[in-house]
Scaffold this motif. Structure first.
Motif: not given
Length: 773
Positions: A568-570, A572, A597, A600, A602
């Motif tokens: 998934e995009s997270q 940072q 973005s 990751q 997650i």
């Protein structure tokens, strides 16, 4: 052509094991019967999954399957995702879809898709996973649950394994023989005309075949009327013309009784042209699309019935596959940046995606019997290389002429990438006295990603670098005969999906700004992550099956599927001490730190459910099939998993009187509505709202199919689908609709009946006639 040798058959011994598990043979004597039959090379695509469904060419023909969705039309718990303009992104099994469900053709995986989520509402380009002609298929095996052992990457929720026809599927005898056939068909749902011709021959040790199929169709028919309006309120489908052509050719040469060599050539091409009237609005005065997909495959395989100490049979396969997707969007636009200020002007968005694969696979099989212990070994190795590339060209014309005013070419989303993969696997099926059976398997995959930058794609972030990782998966299952007719089955399986090219390197962007001290700094908007790991899943399943007779069987299973490391995009943050000013449309804001973005590992989720499959032979003429599936799932935050399909069930009654040359099949299918509470997602402000424009309700649909063998060579089929003309919608289409009132983004204007153009077909007929010369 198969030649008899003095050894047990892989396939018939497997059937003998199934019979033995009922307990009846073991009650008579505590040893396996000795069988002398024709030997075959190993079947590397034969799964040991305890929950699977096989759909044969005869069943596809009987159901008059003409679209890829028809393959799973009567498979509860399995659906085909439909993203609209670019068709299907694959199958949905147990809450996973797209690249998370493996799809293979003769053991070779289909190309991965390119579908950046942030660009999806624009619908300029999304590569699908089609390119399969149903008339070329011998069998489809649907695996429910993680089974990476044979399906490989993408087997998180399950797998769909396609097997194409061979010359022996057209030839009826064992001697020299020729075949020629023709088939004409019509599908009223899409006003599709279908034509196919087949030819096959056996001359001594050489068998050959060629199958050519052509389809021409239009937009989907819906069960309601509507005005031919433009914009997001449009309630009827947009004009569409599509064609496809598939050629499948095979040559098989029995060099000696123990040696066989085969070649396969397959080429698929499809084109779709649409007038996207629902997009008209704002700066769009017109929008037309021209999309094309191609898949070419060349394969060679060698089979050796060795009967050696280490293996009974060997299979060596080499495959080359080239998959291409093109999308051209032609827009007449009235906007300020038209070349030389001439308004309106034509603009073309030309995007493409290509993947070239080469695979070499070696498989062995060995049968061992020692007293009360019987083993069926399958082991092998394989290597594969993929070359992935994409491109994009924006062309602006002078007014409505064909004279180019401005053209821009650059890489689309991802760089050129080479992916090297290798794997090794081993599986042992152990049958014990009393009929119980263990299946134990392990597989290890290694991957190496090598991206290449170019003038068309630069990386100021420095995150597009090589990546390397490995993954271990496996399977353990146990089958125990409770009585002569009942079995208890348990299974643990582990699946995985390697990160796609889009996951690893998609959408990397950065820019140069000046901080408050006047220094020039590169800030990232999005970055690659070469340290991603494979997504994984674990499947726990318990099943009870009952088979009192050959045509009387039932299986009830419960399962739990846990997904880990979902990508998934997270957001940072880097350079936390950086301060700079960002201005948008004249409004400036002071920014602290560089927020960007990055994908990751997650995501986590769990899907649970129950499935039923049964077949009852009521008497000599009537048989009844009952099937159903119900599943639900949430992620690690307690949010409903939107990709989980609603419950569905079916009852299918077949009539075929002994000695008659016709049969009738009636299917009643109930599709449960999506619970609106299962579409709610927590927003940034803590509120819970639905992210779906229109939540579909429940529906019951009736289909009737009839077929007549008018002569030994002539067959006629006729079907009426959605007999009572119900207006209904499928979740795996409605969840991909984006709100918008015309223009570049969105499909449907909120608060209107625009969603109705995505209804399933109303009452329609299918008909076909086939003749064998």
């Amino acid at each position: 052509m198969r030649t008899a040798v003095n050894k047990p058959s892989v396939r018939l011994l497997w059937l003998a094991c199934v019979v033995a598990m009922s307990g009846s043979l073991w009650a008579q004597e505590q040893k396996l019967p000795e069988v002398q039959v024709t030997a075959e090379a190993p079947e590397p695509d034969a799964s040991a999954q305890i929950n699977q469904q096989q759909v044969t060419a005869a069943e596809l023909n009987e159901q008059q399957a003409s679209q890829l969705a028809d393959v799973v039309r009567y498979s509860p718990g399995v659906t085909l995702t439909n993203i609209g303009r670019f068709g299907s992104t694959g199958f949905n099994i147990r809450g996973m879809d797209g690249d998370r469900v493996a799809i293979t053709v003769d053991g070779l995986a289909l190309a991965e898709r390119l579908d950046p989520s942030n660009l999806a509402p624009y619908a300029f380009f999304r590569s699908g996973r089609g390119g399969i002609e149903l008339d070329s298929l011998k069998q489809v095996e649907i695996l429910k649950g993680a089974d990476a052992l044979l399906a490989g990457s993408g087997s998180l929720g399950g797998a769909v394994l396609f097997q194409t026809k061979d010359p022996t599927d057209f030839l009826q005898t064992q001697g020299d023989e020729s075949h020629a056939g023709i088939k004409l068909g019509f599908d009223g749902a899409y006003h599709e005309r279908q034509f196919s011709v087949s030819a096959a021959n056996r001359s001594g040790p050489v068998e050959s075949m060629v199958l050519v199929s052509r389809r021409d169709g239009e937009q989907q028919r819906v069960p309601h009327k509507g005005d031919d309006v433009t914009g997001g309120a449009r309630s009827i489908p947009e004009p569409l013309d599509n064609q496809s052509l598939n050629v499948l050719a095979k040559l098989q040469w029995q060099l000696q009784p123990e040696h066989r060599l085969g070649w396969t050539v397959e080429q698929f091409k499809a084109n779709a042209e649409a007038d996207e009237r629902a997009k008209i609005g704002g700066t769009y005065l017109s929008r037309d699309t021209d999309d094309e997909s191609r898949r070419r495959r060349i394969g060679m395989d060698y089979q050796w019935l060795a009967g050696s100490l280490w293996f009974d049979a060997l299979s060596l396969k080499f495959d080359w596959q080239d998959t291409r997707n093109f999308g051209i969007t032609k827009m007449l636009m009235n906007y300020a940046t038209c070349p030389e200020g001439i308004q309106p002007c034509m603009r073309h968005e030309d995007r493409g995606f290509r993947q070239v694969q080469q695979r070499l696979a070696l498989a062995f099989d060995k049968e061992l019997s020692q007293g009360i212990l019987h083993q069926q070994w399958l082991y092998g190795v394989g290597v594969e290389r993929k070359r992935i590339s994409s491109w994009r060209t924006n062309t602006h014309f002078l007014g409505e002429s064909d004279q180019v005013g401005r053209s821009e070419a650059f890489a689309f989303v991802i760089p050129h990438i080479d992916i090297d993969q290798w794997y090794v696997l081993a599986r042992d099926q152990v049958t014990l006295a009393g009929g119980s059976q263990w299946t134990l398997g392990l597989r290890y995959d290694g991957f190496n990603y090598k991206p290449e930058l170019s003038e068309l794609l630069q990386d100021q972030s420095g995150t597009i670098t090589s990546g390397r990782f490995g993954n271990l998966s496996g399977q353990i299952s146990y089958q125990y005969p409770l009585t002569d007719s009942q079995q208890l089955k348990a299974q643990w399986g582990r699946g995985f999906r390697m990160p796609s090219a889009d996951d690893m390197y998609g959408g990397v962007s950065s820019s140069t700004v000046t901080d408050i001290n006047g220094d020039t700094v590169v800030i990232w908007s999005s970055a690659a992550n070469p340290d991603l790991k494979a997504e994984t899943s674990q499947n726990l399943e318990l099943a009870w099956s009952w088979q009192p007779a050959r045509r009387q069987q039932l299986q009830l299973s419960v399962f739990r599927q846990d997904y880990r490391n979902l990508i998934e995009s997270q957001v940072q943050t880097r350079l936390p001490d950086l301060q700079y000013q960002q201005c948008v449309r004249g409004e400036c804001t002071l920014i602290e730190g560089n927020r960007y973005s990055q994908p990751q590992n997650i995501g986590r989720a769990r899907v649970q459910g129950i499935e039923l499959e049964s077949l009852l032979q009521l008497n000599q003429a009537f048989s009844l099939r009952l099937a159903g599936s119900r599943q639900y799932g949430k992620d690690s935050q307690g949010e409903p998993l939107l990709s989980v399909s609603p419950a569905n069930a079916l009852a299918s009654l077949r009539y075929q009187a002994p000695g008659q040359n016709w049969q009738l099949l009636t299917t009643v299918q109930h599709l449960a509505g999506k619970n609106e509470a299962d579409t709610l997602q927590t927003q940034a402000d803590g509120s819970r709202t639905s992210t779906v424009l229109q939540v579909p309700g429940s529906a019951t649909v009736v289909d009737v199919n009839a077929s007549w063998d008018l002569t030994a060579a002539l067959q006629l089929q006729l079907g009426i689908f959605n007999l009572f003309d119900r207006e209904y919608y499928r979740w795996d289409r409605m969840r991909f609709i984006y709100p918008g009132g015309g223009g570049p983004r969105g499909d449907v204007q909120p608060g209107t009946d625009g969603y109705r153009r995505f209804a399933e077909p109303g009452r329609y007929i299918k008909a076909s006639v086939s003749y064998i010369f």
